[in-house]
Motif scaffolding. Structure first.
Motif, PDB file in Angstrom:
ATOM      1  N   ALA A   1      29.046  22.829   9.060  1.00 18.75           N
ATOM      2  CA  ALA A   1      29.053  23.948   8.171  1.00 18.75           C
ATOM      3  C   ALA A   1      29.813  24.233   7.476  1.00 18.75           C
ATOM      4  N   VAL A   2      30.636  23.923   7.774  1.00 16.72           N
ATOM      5  CA  VAL A   2      32.203  24.598   7.286  1.00 16.72           C
ATOM      6  C   VAL A   2      32.737  23.744   6.399  1.00 16.72           C
ATOM      7  N   ILE A   3      32.304  22.119   6.659  1.00 11.97           N
ATOM      8  CA  ILE A   3      33.351  21.253   6.255  1.00 11.97           C
ATOM      9  C   ILE A   3      32.096  21.028   4.324  1.00 11.97           C
ATOM     10  N   LEU A   4      30.619  21.354   5.330  1.00 14.53           N
ATOM     11  CA  LEU A   4      29.756  21.406   3.875  1.00 14.53           C
ATOM     12  C   LEU A   4      30.236  21.719   2.518  1.00 14.53           C
ATOM     13  N   LEU A   5      30.541  23.258   3.181  1.00 16.48           N
ATOM     14  CA  LEU A   5      31.040  24.803   2.856  1.00 16.48           C
ATOM     15  C   LEU A   5      31.830  24.449   1.248  1.00 16.48           C
ATOM     16  N   ALA A   6      33.097  23.691   1.873  1.00 17.96           N
ATOM     17  CA  ALA A   6      34.581  22.811   1.464  1.00 17.96           C
ATOM     18  C   ALA A   6      33.958  22.225   0.470  1.00 17.96           C
ATOM     19  N   LEU A   7      33.434  21.059   1.236  1.00 18.47           N
ATOM     20  CA  LEU A   7      33.315  20.258  -0.428  1.00 18.47           C
ATOM     21  C   LEU A   7      32.051  20.850  -1.412  1.00 18.47           C
ATOM     22  N   MET A   8      31.220  21.940  -1.087  1.00 21.21           N
ATOM     23  CA  MET A   8      30.417  22.463  -2.119  1.00 21.21           C
ATOM     24  C   MET A   8      31.473  23.192  -3.191  1.00 21.21           C
ATOM     25  N   VAL A   9      32.480  23.787  -2.720  1.00 20.03           N
ATOM     26  CA  VAL A   9      33.447  24.572  -3.420  1.00 20.03           C
ATOM     27  C   VAL A   9      33.735  23.520  -4.447  1.00 20.03           C
ATOM     28  N   LEU A  10      34.357  22.258  -3.623  1.00 22.18           N
ATOM     29  CA  LEU A  10      35.486  21.345  -4.467  1.00 22.18           C
ATOM     30  C   LEU A  10      34.607  20.601  -5.455  1.00 22.18           C
ATOM     31  N   ALA A  11      33.462  20.032  -4.871  1.00 25.88           N
ATOM     32  CA  ALA A  11      31.905  19.929  -5.582  1.00 25.88           C
ATOM     33  C   ALA A  11      31.699  21.124  -7.343  1.00 25.88           C
ATOM     34  N   LEU A  12      32.005  22.706  -7.545  1.00 28.99           N
ATOM     35  CA  LEU A  12      31.605  23.167  -7.706  1.00 28.99           C
ATOM     36  C   LEU A  12      32.805  23.527  -9.200  1.00 28.99           C
ATOM     37  N   ARG A  13      34.100  23.251  -8.095  1.00 31.55           N
ATOM     38  CA  ARG A  13      35.607  23.347  -8.856  1.00 31.55           C
ATOM     39  C   ARG A  13      35.984  22.370  -9.710  1.00 31.55           C
ATOM     40  N   TYR A  14      34.557  20.887  -9.967  1.00 29.53           N
ATOM     41  CA  TYR A  14      35.271  19.564 -10.387  1.00 29.53           C
ATOM     42  C   TYR A  14      34.366  19.981 -10.958  1.00 29.53           C
ATOM     43  N   ALA A  15      33.653  20.513 -11.810  1.00 33.94           N
ATOM     44  CA  ALA A  15      32.136  20.612 -12.698  1.00 33.94           C
ATOM     45  C   ALA A  15      32.890  21.308 -13.569  1.00 33.94           C
ATOM     46  N   VAL A  16      33.213  22.644 -12.598  1.00 32.41           N
ATOM     47  CA  VAL A  16      33.825  23.676 -14.130  1.00 32.41           C
ATOM     48  C   VAL A  16      35.129  22.871 -14.915  1.00 32.41           C
ATOM     49  N   GLU A  17      36.058  22.635 -14.082  1.00 30.02           N
ATOM     50  CA  GLU A  17      37.039  21.329 -14.632  1.00 30.02           C
ATOM     51  C   GLU A  17      36.687  20.946 -15.726  1.00 30.02           C
ATOM     52  N   HIS A  18      35.526  19.672 -15.774  1.00 31.59           N
ATOM     53  CA  HIS A  18      35.151  19.185 -16.801  1.00 31.59           C
ATOM     54  C   HIS A  18      34.950  19.934 -17.891  1.00 31.59           C
ATOM     55  N   LEU A  19      33.591  21.292 -17.276  1.00 29.70           N
ATOM     56  CA  LEU A  19      33.229  21.328 -18.178  1.00 29.70           C
ATOM     57  C   LEU A  19      34.636  21.739 -19.028  1.00 29.70           C
ATOM     58  N   SER A  20      35.664  22.555 -18.237  1.00 29.19           N
ATOM     59  CA  SER A  20      36.486  23.717 -19.341  1.00 29.19           C
ATOM     60  C   SER A  20      37.443  22.568 -19.680  1.00 29.19           C
ATOM     61  N   LYS A  21      37.368  21.118 -19.826  1.00 35.35           N
ATOM     62  CA  LYS A  21      38.024  20.150 -20.680  1.00 35.35           C
ATOM     63  C   LYS A  21      36.698  20.181 -21.962  1.00 35.35           C
TER      64      LYS A  21
END
Length: 251
Positions: A222-242
């Motif tokens: 569950a902790v690993i899935l949560l970490a992957l979720m945070v990374l996915a959201l952060r990557y989506a935001v980075e793409h949006l910021s560009k």
């Protein structure tokens, strides 16, 4: 495409480093499996618990995304409102600061008491965790306009709403991007804290159940899935910021 491959490469290197350190700790100290299972044990637990894990990960992801969108929207609109009406902002800001001074673990049980064990309390918790960061960054961006543009607006007696639309909002975009980058990291934390206080489902619900039963494999999954979720959201935001500030050059 090349940028995506670069990000994937960095992610894989990071995963290998973490798994290497994790394996080394298990080999050197040989802790009991109910305290720190090896990475291979955790990976083997994924197929057996995949439907269960993905179902609850979907609940947390939905809470996070809705809380993120609403928190960012509310924070940005509040910053605009404070800039448009400074007197009202002087009254509202102390109240906002008080809500941020309270520990989130103290607010979460109250929200569960008021809104129940469903998704509503978790979404509100995510909003409370992130909206102040967005409000403060956007408000700073609206205030820090180039002095030459301020003089130009005053010279031509530009109405306040038009000044906001033409000068202030474009200038505040980099600050807004900084705010949503911070929000992308803290929104999942808000949702998980809300689940920790009381929930019918979600990754924190799994963590609590697994911890009570001594099922460390499921807990770490569950902790690993949560970490992957945070990374996915952060990557989506980075793409949006560009897309929002394509002129901003990164080091």
């Amino acid at each position: 495409m090349s940028a995506f491959l670069t990000v994937c490469g960095k992610f894989l290197v990071g995963v290998l480093v973490i798994f290497g350190i994790w394996t080394l700790l298990v080999v050197l100290f040989e802790p009991p499996s109910f305290m720190l299972p090896g990475p291979l044990e955790v990976l083997r637990s994924f197929p057996a618990n995949a439907p269960f894990l993905l179902h609850h990960a979907g609940i947390t992801a939905l809470e996070t995304v809705i809380g993120f969108v609403l928190g960012v929207s509310c924070g940005a609109m509040l910053a605009v409102w404070i800039w448009l009406y400074p007197l009202a902002g002087r009254i509202v800001m102390p109240t906002i600061l008080v809500t941020q001074a309270l520990p989130v673990f103290a607010i979460a049980p109250v929200l569960v008491l008021w809104l129940g064990f469903g998704m509503s309390s978790k979404i509100v918790m995510a909003i409370l965790v992130i909206f102040f960061a967005v409000t403060s960054t956007v408000y700073d961006g609206l205030r820090r306009l180039d002095s030459g543009l301020v003089d130009l607006a005053r010279l031509y007696r530009v109405p306040r709403f038009r000044e906001l639309w033409v000068f202030r909002l474009p200038a505040a975009l980099p600050a807004f991007v900084s705010g949503i980058r911070v929000a992308a990291v803290f929104a999942p934390i808000g949702a998980v804290v809300g689940e920790w206080a009381g929930a019918k489902g979600g990754l924190a619900f799994i963590m609590l159940q697994a911890n009570a039963r001594g099922n460390a494999d499921l807990l770490f999954s569950a902790v690993i899935l949560l970490a992957l979720m945070v990374l996915a959201l952060r990557y989506a935001v980075e793409h949006l910021s560009k897309l929002l500030v394509p002129w901003q050059v990164e080091d």
